[in-house]
Design a protein around this motif. Structure first.
Motif, PDB file in Angstrom:
ATOM      1  N   HIS A   6      17.801  -4.929 -34.866  1.00 52.66           N
ATOM      2  CA  HIS A   6      18.018  -6.309 -35.308  1.00 52.66           C
ATOM      3  C   HIS A   6      17.441  -7.292 -34.279  1.00 52.66           C
ATOM      4  O   HIS A   6      16.816  -8.292 -34.637  1.00 52.66           O
ATOM      5  CB  HIS A   6      19.515  -6.588 -35.503  1.00 52.66           C
ATOM      6  N   ASP A  43      26.768  -9.750 -37.826  1.00 50.04           N
ATOM      7  CA  ASP A  43      27.626  -8.570 -37.755  1.00 50.04           C
ATOM      8  C   ASP A  43      28.925  -8.808 -36.979  1.00 50.04           C
ATOM      9  O   ASP A  43      29.637  -7.865 -36.656  1.00 50.04           O
ATOM     10  CB  ASP A  43      26.853  -7.373 -37.188  1.00 50.04           C
ATOM     11  N   HIS A 108      32.657  -6.718 -44.764  1.00 52.22           N
ATOM     12  CA  HIS A 108      31.342  -6.542 -44.152  1.00 52.22           C
ATOM     13  C   HIS A 108      30.244  -6.897 -45.137  1.00 52.22           C
ATOM     14  O   HIS A 108      30.306  -6.545 -46.313  1.00 52.22           O
ATOM     15  CB  HIS A 108      31.167  -5.110 -43.637  1.00 52.22           C
ATOM     16  N   ARG A 109      29.260  -7.606 -44.618  1.00 54.41           N
ATOM     17  CA  ARG A 109      28.166  -8.136 -45.432  1.00 54.41           C
ATOM     18  C   ARG A 109      28.684  -9.058 -46.526  1.00 54.41           C
ATOM     19  O   ARG A 109      28.158  -9.077 -47.633  1.00 54.41           O
ATOM     20  CB  ARG A 109      27.310  -7.021 -46.007  1.00 54.41           C
ATOM     21  N   HIS A 113      26.802 -12.733 -44.211  1.00 54.67           N
ATOM     22  CA  HIS A 113      25.463 -12.271 -44.558  1.00 54.67           C
ATOM     23  C   HIS A 113      24.871 -13.112 -45.699  1.00 54.67           C
ATOM     24  O   HIS A 113      24.445 -12.583 -46.722  1.00 54.67           O
ATOM     25  CB  HIS A 113      25.485 -10.788 -44.944  1.00 54.67           C
ATOM     26  N   HIS A 144      18.213 -11.188 -39.694  1.00 51.32           N
ATOM     27  CA  HIS A 144      19.206 -10.132 -39.860  1.00 51.32           C
ATOM     28  C   HIS A 144      19.400  -9.805 -41.354  1.00 51.32           C
ATOM     29  O   HIS A 144      19.441  -8.640 -41.745  1.00 51.32           O
ATOM     30  CB  HIS A 144      20.535 -10.576 -39.240  1.00 51.32           C
ATOM     31  N   ASP A 148      18.555  -6.358 -43.155  1.00 49.89           N
ATOM     32  CA  ASP A 148      19.577  -5.640 -43.931  1.00 49.89           C
ATOM     33  C   ASP A 148      19.178  -5.518 -45.399  1.00 49.89           C
ATOM     34  O   ASP A 148      19.868  -4.851 -46.161  1.00 49.89           O
ATOM     35  CB  ASP A 148      20.920  -6.407 -43.894  1.00 49.89           C
TER      36      ASP A 148
HETATM   37 ZN   LIG Z   1      24.418  -6.744 -41.031  1.00 51.29          ZN
END
Ligand SMILES: [Zn+2]
Length: 154
Positions: A6, A43, A108-109, A113, A144, A148
């Motif tokens: 990343h 993250d 997450h995400r 994100h 990022h 991803d």
């Molecule tokens: Zn990520």
């Protein structure tokens, strides 16, 4: 994708930002650095991420530094008479960070994100440091999402 990858992609986006800004060599160096670090920020929603481990140390230290700076801006000796206030404000900020990440942690995400968060992140950098770093931060953050392959607006 892990954090060195990343950071590498973030640095590439930073180089693009530096070129777009027609930045001088020294400025370009910082722009690439900001972009590279910014690429780790999304993250923060991940317990074992590098950025989360770093933030768990940096946030409390910054909270107390901010608390001291805002209470005793030009007289360091005021730390002792104002010790309680400083302690409470520092603990309050640290606690808020812990509460948000423990109980309100986005999945997450999730929200972290998104291009929306990238824009908010860029805006915060803009308020603290001006346009070049804001663009660098936005580019790094967006890199990022790109890396991803998870690009959402909101
Ligand atoms: Zn990520």
């Amino acid at each position: 994708m892990n954090w060195p990858e990343h950071m590498f992609i973030g640095a590439l986006f930073g180089i693009a930002a530096a070129v777009a800004l027609n930045a001088a060599m020294v400025d370009a160096f910082f722009i690439v650095g900001v972009a590279s670090l910014s690429s780790l920020v999304p993250d923060i929603d991940h317990d074992s991420s590098k950025i989360r481990k770093t933030a768990d140390i940096v946030v409390p230290i910054s909270a107390f530094a901010f608390s001291i700076a805002s209470t005793c801006s030009n007289d360091l000796f005021c730390i002792f008479p104002h010790f309680n206030e400083i302690l409470i404000l520092g603990l309050a900020i640290t606690g808020l960070y812990m509460i948000v990440l423990t109980f309100l942690r986005p999945k997450h995400r999730g929200i972290t994100h998104t291009l929306f968060s990238a824009a908010v992140f860029g805006l915060v950098l803009y308020l603290f440091s001006g346009f070049p770093f804001a663009l660098a931060g936005f580019a790094g953050y967006a890199s990022h999402l790109f890396a991803d392959k998870h690009i959402k607006v909101i």
